[in-house]
Enzyme design. Structure first.
Site, short mmCIF file in Angstrom:
data_model
loop_
_atom_site.label_atom_id
_atom_site.label_comp_id
_atom_site.label_asym_id
_atom_site.label_seq_id
_atom_site.Cartn_x
_atom_site.Cartn_y
_atom_site.Cartn_z
N ASP A 59 -6.84 -0.01 3.90
CA ASP A 59 -6.32 0.53 2.87
C ASP A 59 -4.89 0.62 2.93
O ASP A 59 -4.36 0.84 3.94
CB ASP A 59 -6.67 1.74 2.20
CG ASP A 59 -5.22 1.91 0.57
OD1 ASP A 59 -5.53 1.48 -0.05
OD2 ASP A 59 -4.36 2.84 1.09
N TYR A 64 4.03 2.37 1.61
CA TYR A 64 3.42 2.51 3.03
C TYR A 64 4.80 1.75 3.99
O TYR A 64 4.39 0.72 4.07
CB TYR A 64 2.11 2.34 4.00
CG TYR A 64 1.81 3.16 2.85
CD1 TYR A 64 1.94 4.23 2.13
CD2 TYR A 64 -0.03 2.51 2.52
CE1 TYR A 64 0.57 4.36 0.96
CE2 TYR A 64 -1.23 3.52 2.21
CZ TYR A 64 0.05 4.16 0.97
OH TYR A 64 -1.48 4.70 0.44
N LYS A 91 -1.39 -2.12 -3.31
CA LYS A 91 -1.38 -1.68 -4.52
C LYS A 91 -0.29 -2.11 -5.37
O LYS A 91 0.45 -2.62 -5.37
CB LYS A 91 -1.00 0.21 -4.16
CG LYS A 91 -2.32 0.72 -3.59
CD LYS A 91 -2.12 2.21 -3.35
CE LYS A 91 -3.12 2.49 -2.24
NZ LYS A 91 -3.32 2.19 -1.55
#
Length: 351
Positions: A59, A64, A91
């Protein structure tokens, strides 16, 4: 260094989709500059260690390292030649823009990324925002298909007094983007990536999702979803991806760990007391606190996988070793007898 352990993790299907993930997944937050600079060389070594340990689900997110996790992960999958063997999730809900052009967001968990890429994130849950975020992620990952797409940090707990703005965006056009991406085959499954259960229930009642990644809400310390949320999601055939099972650290290190945190903040005295009590029972049965934290969450029938992060190969091996042996039934029974776990918490290993 911890000894390498090869696990044959069972695969579990995500909702009604064709995507199946191993019961242990890997999250890339620690490798994107969380608290320490992350080099690509170390990133690849850690991904390889997780893969060698049996993990087949990875993921990431634009947030990030402001693109670094996606950029590094896509490159590592290609260099290691494992893309076709793994499931990748990223995402939407944030669009990255040049750091010189936008102001930094004030967020609930204010992460100061170390040496991020030169971007900042801006929220956008509209049709155009989701499509742009998805396409940008494809470029950073260099993937023509993304297995699982999660809407990041939608909900009142995160956005507070701005929440209604973003709910309006996704309802007006964001759902349409997710539906088109899934129906057209650009993604195989869709869901949410959040730190709350209320947002997941709201979306699941309005739009068909396959799974949410919920961080820190169901752990040895937090049991609120047992009241009704997880049962409703299970009835709707919505699978749970559980993140944050260590509550940002204290359930991995215990109360005596260095720089202990609870949900990215200081640890309340009540939490210290409870973790100390958990550690006492763990010592009695020879079970590590971290292993108990992972196994507890995986025993819930609504949970498909637990996602763990790691900053180095040794931490990866500790995690895979922690999942290789089940705690005795008597251990879980004593935790319930002492009131450390609720009576309705599932305590039978599924695999």
């Amino acid at each position: 260094m911890a000894e390498a352990v090869q696990n044959n993790y069972p695969k579990r299907r995500l909702g009604k989709s064709d995507v199946s993930v191993t019961s242990l997944g890997f999250g890339t937050v620690p490798l994107a500059g969380f608290k320490a600079k992350a080099s690509y060389v170390e990133f690849e070594r850690v991904i390889k260690a997780a893969y060698d340990g049996g993990v087949r689900y990875f993921d990431c997110a634009p947030m990030y390292g402001f693109g670094k996790a996606e950029y590094y992960l896509g490159h590592a999958l290609r260099e290691l030649g494992i893309r076709n063997d793994v499931v990748v999730s990223t995402k939407v809900g944030r669009v990255l823009k040049a750091a010189s052009k936008v102001e930094k967001l004030d967020t609930v968990y204010g992460i100061e990324w170390v040496d991020p890429l030169p971007f900042l994130d801006t929220y956008d849950y509209t049709y155009d925002g989701i499509m742009r975020s998805f396409e940008d992620s494809q470029v950073r990952l260099s993937l023509d298909h993304i297995d699982l797409l999660l809407v990041h940090d939608l909900g009142r707990a995160w956005h507070r007094d701005q929440a209604d703005i973003y709910w309006a965006q996704i309802r007006k056009s964001g759902y349409k983007a997710l539906d088109q991406l899934r129906a057209g085959g650009a993604v195989s499954a869709v869901g949410l990536g959040v730190n709350e259960t209320d947002a997941v229930l709201t979306v699941a009642r309005e739009f068909e999702i396959d799974c949410p990644l919920i961080a820190g809400r169901y752990t040895l310390l937090n049991h609120e979803p047992l009241s009704a949320a997880f049962e409703e999601l299970k009835q709707r055939n919505v699978s749970i991806i559980a993140g944050g099972v260590f509550n940002s650290g204290i359930l991995a290190t215990g109360v005596k760990g260095k720089s202990v945190t609870y949900d990215y903040g200081s640890v309340p005295e009540a939490v210290v007391s409870k973790v100390s009590a958990l550690e006492t029972v763990c010592e009695k049965y020879g079970v590590s606190l971290g292993a108990a934290a992972i196994e507890f969450v995986l025993m819930h029938p609504a949970v498909a996988t637990v996602v763990l992060g790691a900053q180095n190969v040794d931490e990866v091996r500790q995690n895979t070793a922690a999942t290789s042996k089940a705690a005795p039934r008597e251990f879980w029974a004593e935790l319930q007898q002492k009131g450390l776990l609720p009576e309705n918490a599932p305590t039978i290993r599924l695999d």
